[in-house]
Design a protein around this motif. Structure first.
Motif, PDB file in Angstrom:
ATOM      1  N   ILE A 111       0.987  -1.288  -0.049  1.00 40.66           N
ATOM      2  CA  ILE A 111      -0.044  -0.180   0.053  1.00 40.66           C
ATOM      3  C   ILE A 111       0.833   1.279   0.121  1.00 40.66           C
ATOM      4  O   ILE A 111       0.375   2.194  -0.826  1.00 40.66           O
ATOM      5  N   GLU A 115       0.576   4.301  -2.763  1.00 42.93           N
ATOM      6  CA  GLU A 115       0.278   5.610  -2.220  1.00 42.93           C
ATOM      7  C   GLU A 115       1.226   6.628  -2.558  1.00 42.93           C
ATOM      8  O   GLU A 115       0.939   7.733  -3.097  1.00 42.93           O
ATOM      9  N   ILE A 121      -6.449   3.923  -1.219  1.00 44.89           N
ATOM     10  CA  ILE A 121      -7.251   2.722  -1.056  1.00 44.89           C
ATOM     11  C   ILE A 121      -8.802   2.995  -1.363  1.00 44.89           C
ATOM     12  O   ILE A 121      -9.495   4.182  -0.958  1.00 44.89           O
ATOM     13  N   GLU A 125     -10.204  -4.351   3.220  1.00 41.16           N
ATOM     14  CA  GLU A 125      -9.133  -5.580   3.166  1.00 41.16           C
ATOM     15  C   GLU A 125      -9.980  -6.873   2.536  1.00 41.16           C
ATOM     16  O   GLU A 125     -11.008  -7.228   3.191  1.00 41.16           O
ATOM     17  N   VAL A 134      -6.111  -5.108  -1.115  1.00 42.20           N
ATOM     18  CA  VAL A 134      -7.016  -3.861  -1.271  1.00 42.20           C
ATOM     19  C   VAL A 134      -7.222  -3.274  -2.624  1.00 42.20           C
ATOM     20  O   VAL A 134      -6.233  -3.449  -3.198  1.00 42.20           O
ATOM     21  N   MET A 136      -7.287  -0.239  -5.043  1.00 44.91           N
ATOM     22  CA  MET A 136      -6.772   1.183  -4.964  1.00 44.91           C
ATOM     23  C   MET A 136      -6.930   1.892  -6.381  1.00 44.91           C
ATOM     24  O   MET A 136      -7.059   1.242  -7.467  1.00 44.91           O
TER      25      MET A 136
END
Length: 141
Positions: A111, A115, A121, A125, A134, A136
């Motif tokens: 993640i 990011e 996100i 999960e 997840v 995104m």
């Protein structure tokens, strides 16, 4: 450090390199069943290969709807920003094709990596191939 380059790959001509990298990372390391790794989307995807000099060390793909996936870097080449170079190439190609919104399914440990590239996100999960993930999304240019 040797020179790292990324280029668009041809699914047929570069198939051996694409399969070698994805098999090593997903099927062998992460124990993803081969029937989940290889799908019909590969035929329609834009594939990317990262090279150290002439040796392919990373791969990724972009689907026609803006989904980026199968981002993989061979173990001995991790930490050299190859994943970032693959992602930048996929994002640039998506935007070139008018796909201003890109999305992906990220393994939870990755993640922060996504990011940093502007993804956020977009789901709770969930498990995919037994690995926490997840969804995104990135709203680009």
């Amino acid at each position: 450090m040797n020179r790292i380059t990324v280029r668009i790959a041809d699914w047929h001509a570069d198939n051996a390199d694409l399969r070698r990298i994805r098999e090593a990372v997903f099927v062998v390391e992460q124990e993803v069943p081969p029937e989940l790794e290889w799908d019909a989307d590969d035929a329609d995807a834009v594939h990317f290969l990262a090279f150290e000099d002439e040796f392919a060390v990373g791969a990724a793909r972009l689907l026609p709807d803006g989904r980026i996936g199968r981002v993989s870097v061979l173990k001995d080449w991790r930490g050299l920003h190859i994943g970032e170079a693959l992602m930048q190439a996929a994002i640039a190609e998506a935007e070139r094709r008018g796909l201003g919104r890109q999305f992906l399914t990220a393994q939870v440990y990755a993640i922060p990596f996504y990011e940093r590239l502007g993804f956020r996100i977009d789901s709770e999960e969930f498990l995919e191939a037994g690995i926490p993930h997840v969804d995104m999304v990135r709203d680009g240019a």
